[in-house]
Design an enzyme around this catalytic site. Structure first.
Site, PDB file in Angstrom:
ATOM      1  N   LYS A 110      33.707  14.277   3.165  1.00  0.00           N
ATOM      2  CA  LYS A 110      32.263  14.515   3.166  1.00  0.00           C
ATOM      3  C   LYS A 110      31.893  15.610   4.147  1.00  0.00           C
ATOM      4  O   LYS A 110      31.032  16.448   3.876  1.00  0.00           O
ATOM      5  CB  LYS A 110      31.506  13.219   3.471  1.00  0.00           C
ATOM      6  CG  LYS A 110      31.533  12.275   2.286  1.00  0.00           C
ATOM      7  CD  LYS A 110      30.827  10.964   2.542  1.00  0.00           C
ATOM      8  CE  LYS A 110      30.944  10.070   1.319  1.00  0.00           C
ATOM      9  NZ  LYS A 110      31.415   8.734   1.633  1.00  0.00           N
ATOM     10  N   LYS A 189      40.188  12.350 -10.251  1.00  0.00           N
ATOM     11  CA  LYS A 189      39.807  10.944 -10.156  1.00  0.00           C
ATOM     12  C   LYS A 189      38.402  10.745 -10.735  1.00  0.00           C
ATOM     13  O   LYS A 189      37.491  11.512 -10.411  1.00  0.00           O
ATOM     14  CB  LYS A 189      39.796  10.494  -8.686  1.00  0.00           C
ATOM     15  CG  LYS A 189      39.381   9.039  -8.494  1.00  0.00           C
ATOM     16  CD  LYS A 189      39.035   8.734  -7.048  1.00  0.00           C
ATOM     17  CE  LYS A 189      37.572   8.410  -6.888  1.00  0.00           C
ATOM     18  NZ  LYS A 189      37.208   7.067  -6.496  1.00  0.00           N
ATOM     19  N   LYS A 192      31.627   8.924  -9.614  1.00  0.00           N
ATOM     20  CA  LYS A 192      30.219   9.312  -9.743  1.00  0.00           C
ATOM     21  C   LYS A 192      29.973  10.652  -9.063  1.00  0.00           C
ATOM     22  O   LYS A 192      29.257  11.485  -9.566  1.00  0.00           O
ATOM     23  CB  LYS A 192      29.320   8.276  -9.058  1.00  0.00           C
ATOM     24  CG  LYS A 192      29.183   6.990  -9.784  1.00  0.00           C
ATOM     25  CD  LYS A 192      28.281   6.051  -9.015  1.00  0.00           C
ATOM     26  CE  LYS A 192      28.939   5.548  -7.755  1.00  0.00           C
ATOM     27  NZ  LYS A 192      29.525   4.220  -7.841  1.00  0.00           N
TER      28      LYS A 192
END
Ligand code: ADP
Ligand code: TRP
Length: 321
Positions: A110, A189, A192
């Site tokens: 992130k 992968k 969302k």
């Protein structure tokens, strides 16, 4: 043996969630006493729309119950209905080295993406540790991406036990090799956050379009494909179709002569049929929300009894009593 897992209400659930976490979780409810919850506190680190959080929370409850979670065998609840977990989060935070959190892949990913961090997002694994430890969990079924967070939980529990004496059960992650990482439309992968998902439930036409959009190479249908097992549609087909049918498609792709369009059409049919019963169940549940809310309320009441006991143990051990 106590089994525990959680899932965030941060969007529509997809095949990665189903095969990586929900199905193993539903199967495990036969093997021990299972606790599953909807991690709505966790969703606060990245979702700021209250109506959306409420809607997603209900959707996850419907999805999970439709996909085989049996409320007679399982304690199923909303995370925030057991608020003791936030108190334990604080206590655990005081024995959690900063470095342990800074080493987490999800934190580093992130950070690399330039996502600005709030304290909650950074402390996310400590709340997850509290989720796991407050129910004396032994086994935590998750997909590969959550393995490190369970390892962090173990480290935190060991540290607390060393500091204050034996208090917490040390949990184990449980990851199934065959569904550790379900691929998405682009082969990465399924997630969302990558926008490459195939949802479990939704509009047939839109989902068909998604499946037909799975990324393929430009080799002609006639060409033999020795790497058929690497094909994304084949990999997903192996999850949703009977084994013989999936093997047959793989063999035909390897030999040459099977076009990608036909393969994707077959994948859609198997995927759609795989969830027919669940779709019916979901519609029934959606028409009976009082029942769903009662399941969650009963789950929270049971969960709270355990959580209060374990929290009290931690408070006595650390001199907060
Ligand atoms: P997402 O990556 O879509 O945000 P979550 O992080 O909410 O999914 O994951 C919820 C659960 O589903 C976790 O246990 C996670 O490990 C599992 N999971 C998510 N995506 C996959 C995938 N592609 N393959 C296997 N398991 C997955
Ligand atoms: N962090 C998990 C995810 O994003 C959800 C989660 C929260 C969880 N608390 C948990 C999973 C405890 C297992 C155990 O998927």
């Amino acid at each position: 043996m106590r089994i525990l897992s959680g899932i965030q209400p941060s969007g529509t659930l997809h095949l990665g969630n189903y095969f990586g976490m929900m199905r193993p979780a539903s199967e495990l409810q036969e093997k021990g006493d299972a606790y599953y919850f909807i991690a709505n506190y966790h969703s606060m680190t990245s979702l700021y729309d209250p109506a959306e959080r409420r809607r997603n929370t209900l959707d996850v409850a419907l999805d999970f119950l439709a996909c085989g979670l049996d409320p007679k065998r399982t304690v199923f609840f909303r995370q925030s209905d057991v608020p003791e977990v936030t108190e334990l989060t604080w206590i655990l935070g005081t024995v959690t080295p900063m470095g342990l959190l800074e080493r987490c892949h999800s934190y580093k990913d992130k950070l690399a993406k330039g996502i600005s961090f709030n304290f909650g997002l950074f402390a996310y694994p400590v709340l997850m540790a509290a989720d796991i430890l407050i129910y004396d969990s032994n086994v935590v079924p998750v997909g590969q991406d959550q393995k490190q967070h369970v390892e962090v939980t173990r480290d935190i529990a060991i540290k607390f036990n060393e500091q204050y004496g034996e208090t917490f059960v040390i949990p184990e992650p449980q990851i199934r090799a065959e569904t550790a990482k379900v691929p998405g439309l682009d082969g990465e992968k399924m997630s969302k956050s990558y926008g490459n998902t195939i949802d479990i439930f939704g509009d047939e036409k839109a989902l068909r379009k998604k499946v037909m959009g799975i990324k393929m190479d430009s080799r002609s249908p006639a060409e033999p494909k020795p790497d058929a097992d690497q094909n994304i549609a084949i990999q997903i087909l192996k999850l949703v179709a009977p084994p013989e049918a999936a093997r047959d498609y793989e063999d035909r792709l390897r030999a040459g002569g099977l076009g990608y369009g036909d393969l994707k059409k077959a994948l859609f049919e198997h995927y759609w049929n795989h969830f027919t019963a669940a779709r019916t169940k979901r519609a029934e549940l959606a028409a009976n929300l009082d029942y769903v809310n009662q399941v969650l309320a009963d789950g929270a009441a049971k969960g709270r009894v355990v959580a209060q006991k374990v929290l009290q143990r931690a408070k006595v051990a650390s001199g907060l009593d």
